[in-house]
Design an enzyme around this catalytic site. Structure first.
Site, PDB file in Angstrom:
ATOM      1  N   ARG A 224       0.856  -1.191   0.000  1.00  0.00           N
ATOM      2  CA  ARG A 224       0.000   0.000   0.000  1.00  0.00           C
ATOM      3  C   ARG A 224       0.890   1.237   0.000  1.00  0.00           C
ATOM      4  NH1 ARG A 224      -3.379  -2.520  -1.727  1.00  0.00           N
ATOM      5  NH2 ARG A 224      -5.434  -3.073  -0.912  1.00  0.00           N
ATOM      6  N   HIS A 272      -1.555   0.836  -9.910  1.00  0.00           N
ATOM      7  CA  HIS A 272      -2.209  -0.165  -9.049  1.00  0.00           C
ATOM      8  C   HIS A 272      -2.816  -1.310  -9.871  1.00  0.00           C
ATOM      9  CE1 HIS A 272      -4.132  -0.721  -4.850  1.00  0.00           C
ATOM     10  NE2 HIS A 272      -4.036  -1.887  -5.476  1.00  0.00           N
TER      11      HIS A 272
HETATM   12  P1  NDP Z   1      -1.958 -11.722   4.025  1.00  0.00           P
HETATM   13  O1  NDP Z   1      -2.843 -11.159   5.057  1.00  0.00           O
HETATM   14  O2  NDP Z   1      -2.288 -13.060   3.470  1.00  0.00           O
HETATM   15  O3  NDP Z   1      -0.449 -11.777   4.560  1.00  0.00           O
HETATM   16  C1  NDP Z   1       0.137 -10.734   5.251  1.00  0.00           C
HETATM   17  C2  NDP Z   1       1.561 -11.117   5.642  1.00  0.00           C
HETATM   18  O4  NDP Z   1       2.175  -9.990   6.273  1.00  0.00           O
HETATM   19  C3  NDP Z   1       1.612 -12.262   6.661  1.00  0.00           C
HETATM   20  O5  NDP Z   1       2.693 -13.104   6.366  1.00  0.00           O
HETATM   21  C4  NDP Z   1       1.840 -11.545   7.980  1.00  0.00           C
HETATM   22  O6  NDP Z   1       2.542 -12.302   8.962  1.00  0.00           O
HETATM   23  C5  NDP Z   1       2.709 -10.383   7.541  1.00  0.00           C
HETATM   24  N1  NDP Z   1       2.621  -9.270   8.500  1.00  0.00           N
HETATM   25  C6  NDP Z   1       1.531  -8.558   8.862  1.00  0.00           C
HETATM   26  N2  NDP Z   1       1.857  -7.640   9.798  1.00  0.00           N
HETATM   27  C7  NDP Z   1       3.186  -7.788  10.028  1.00  0.00           C
HETATM   28  C8  NDP Z   1       4.121  -7.149  10.886  1.00  0.00           C
HETATM   29  N3  NDP Z   1       3.748  -6.155  11.712  1.00  0.00           N
HETATM   30  N4  NDP Z   1       5.404  -7.562  10.854  1.00  0.00           N
HETATM   31  C9  NDP Z   1       5.795  -8.556  10.042  1.00  0.00           C
HETATM   32  N5  NDP Z   1       4.961  -9.226   9.200  1.00  0.00           N
HETATM   33  C10 NDP Z   1       3.670  -8.828   9.194  1.00  0.00           C
HETATM   34  O7  NDP Z   1      -1.900 -10.626   2.858  1.00  0.00           O
HETATM   35  P2  NDP Z   1      -1.789 -10.883   1.275  1.00  0.00           P
HETATM   36  O8  NDP Z   1      -0.541 -11.630   1.002  1.00  0.00           O
HETATM   37  O9  NDP Z   1      -3.044 -11.413   0.740  1.00  0.00           O
HETATM   38  O10 NDP Z   1      -1.676  -9.393   0.721  1.00  0.00           O
HETATM   39  C11 NDP Z   1      -0.729  -8.494   1.249  1.00  0.00           C
HETATM   40  C12 NDP Z   1      -1.040  -7.093   0.777  1.00  0.00           C
HETATM   41  O11 NDP Z   1      -0.710  -6.940  -0.603  1.00  0.00           O
HETATM   42  C13 NDP Z   1      -2.533  -6.700   0.812  1.00  0.00           C
HETATM   43  O12 NDP Z   1      -2.915  -6.313   2.115  1.00  0.00           O
HETATM   44  C14 NDP Z   1      -2.588  -5.568  -0.167  1.00  0.00           C
HETATM   45  O13 NDP Z   1      -2.294  -4.401   0.542  1.00  0.00           O
HETATM   46  C15 NDP Z   1      -1.469  -5.887  -1.141  1.00  0.00           C
HETATM   47  N6  NDP Z   1      -1.983  -6.295  -2.458  1.00  0.00           N
HETATM   48  C16 NDP Z   1      -1.719  -5.462  -3.513  1.00  0.00           C
HETATM   49  C17 NDP Z   1      -2.146  -5.760  -4.767  1.00  0.00           C
HETATM   50  C18 NDP Z   1      -1.803  -4.879  -5.918  1.00  0.00           C
HETATM   51  O14 NDP Z   1      -2.353  -5.048  -7.003  1.00  0.00           O
HETATM   52  N7  NDP Z   1      -0.877  -3.961  -5.753  1.00  0.00           N
HETATM   53  C19 NDP Z   1      -2.929  -6.981  -5.040  1.00  0.00           C
HETATM   54  C20 NDP Z   1      -3.108  -7.821  -3.866  1.00  0.00           C
HETATM   55  C21 NDP Z   1      -2.641  -7.475  -2.632  1.00  0.00           C
HETATM   56  P3  NDP Z   1       1.923 -13.655   9.577  1.00  0.00           P
HETATM   57  O15 NDP Z   1       1.946 -14.642   8.457  1.00  0.00           O
HETATM   58  O16 NDP Z   1       2.848 -14.031  10.670  1.00  0.00           O
HETATM   59  O17 NDP Z   1       0.525 -13.321  10.009  1.00  0.00           O
HETATM   60  C1  OXD Z   2      -5.761  -5.662  -3.483  1.00  0.00           C
HETATM   61  C2  OXD Z   2      -5.196  -4.689  -4.356  1.00  0.00           C
HETATM   62  O1  OXD Z   2      -5.726  -5.459  -2.277  1.00  0.00           O
HETATM   63  O2  OXD Z   2      -5.506  -4.691  -5.543  1.00  0.00           O
HETATM   64  O3  OXD Z   2      -6.252  -6.679  -3.973  1.00  0.00           O
HETATM   65  O4  OXD Z   2      -4.404  -3.867  -3.916  1.00  0.00           O
END
Ligand code: NDP
Ligand code: OXD
Length: 309
Positions: A224, A272
């Protein structure tokens, strides 16, 4: 009972059709044309207007139209006891893998420099950067990060991964928690941000963090925009902590026309688009979760409100 699609400036024609193709009995409405507010039981939101969810007194659940849910958790008009879900599909993961791999390859082969040189007719080779001298660090090993880490490792990269809880992943060196963040950064040259936006991760991509990468590092931000402290990115180029960045997400979207990122040769900007859920795949998860919500069952890809993702 109705299912409401809410977003500013978005054409929902194909998503509405896909939902009704799967289940013609689902009554789909598209904000702002809502017949009766009381009938809305399920909302699907992306970039929705502030406080709009407070208008629907009989909501049973809300889904993000993407993987991120910060826009829903930030909405104070959404009661705390309403479950929130998100959309995860196989193609979302594979698109994210393609985007990140492409960004890394472009960095290693100087693609953007050659685009610039073509404009001025400059014939100047730059030595390709080898995979072995490009250790990758993935912040966030969730649905997206795990897939990207595995893909890069299969492509022959040395891959480090950082998450909150420790993970075991073939071919990937894993680090967990704030105590292991520095060790993770010290072994990383190309940093890929795939964290969710939470109180803890807001502004995490700052000068102090860039300093700890193998110099000069390269940033790929697909999480983000608010993860990144924008002025620190510019300062990091001046200090040689970073040599470039590929950014897909921004504090303000669309990125304003007069934003300095547009004019920086070190920065690649994409609007995005790293991973976008196709309407048919989105519809499957939405219809399933709509049915679950109507019968009081746990949702697929339900968000842990305490953790914030
Ligand atoms: P998930 O919720 O599946 O995974 C999040 C990961 O981040 C987990 O491994 C979690 O750790 C880790 N995490 C969260 N907080 C912390 C912290 N404080 N310190 C260290 N590690 C942390 O998310 P997704 O993989 O599905 O997606 C991630 C992000 O990608 C989304 O929230 C979105 O913002 C972005 N996104 C962007 C897109 C785009 O087109 N640009 C498309 C899709 C997603 P743990 O496993 O230990 O819980
Ligand atoms: C998502 C994104 O969160 O597109 O899926 O950023």
């Amino acid at each position: 009972m109705s299912l409401l699609l809410i977003a500013k400036n978005r054409d929902f024609t194909s998503l509405k059709e896909a939902i009704q193709e799967l289940d013609p009995n689902v009554d789909v409405e598209v904000w702002p044309r809502v017949d009766k507010k009381e009938r809305v039981n399920f909302a699907v939101c992306w970039n929705h207007p502030e406080k709009v969810l407070g208008n629907y007194p009989n909501l049973r659940a809300v889904s993000s139209l993407g993987a991120g849910v910060n826009h829903l958790l930030d909405d104070e008009s959404l009661p705390n006891d309403i479950p929130i879900s998100r959309l995860i599909t196989d193609s979302l993961q594979s698109q994210m893998g393609d985007y990140v791999l492409n960004a890394i390859t472009n960095y290693r082969l100087h693609t953007y420099r050659y685009f610039d040189q073509k404009r001025t007719g400059e014939w100047k080779p730059h030595g390709n950067i080898s995979k072995t001298s490009t250790p990758i660090g993935i912040m966030g090993l969730g649905e997206m990060g795990l897939h990207v880490a595995t893909l890069l490792s299969q492509q022959g990269y040395k891959v480090n991964g950082w998450s909150r809880s420790k993970k075991e992943l073939n071919g990937v060196s894993t680090f967990a928690g704030n105590d292991e963040l520095d060790a993770f950064l010290n072994e990383t040259k190309v940093l890929v941000n795939l964290l969710p936006l939470t109180e803890e991760t807001d502004g995490i991509l700052d000068l102090d963090l860039f300093k700890k990468l193998i110099k000069p590092g390269y940033l790929i931000n697909v999480g983000r925009g608010s993860h990144l402290v924008e002025e620190d990115l510019i300062y990091s180029f001046d200090m040689d902590y970073l040599e470039g960045a590929c950014l897909d997400v921004f504090e303000e979207e669309p990125l304003p026309k007069n934003h300095t990122f547009w004019n920086r040769p070190q920065i690649m900007v994409t609007p995005h688009v790293a991973a976008i859920t196709p309407a048919k795949e989105a519809a499957k998860v939405i219809v399933e979760n709509y049915k679950r919500a109507m019968s009081g069952m746990e949702l697929m890809f339900e968000v842990d409100r305490e953790k914030g993702y």
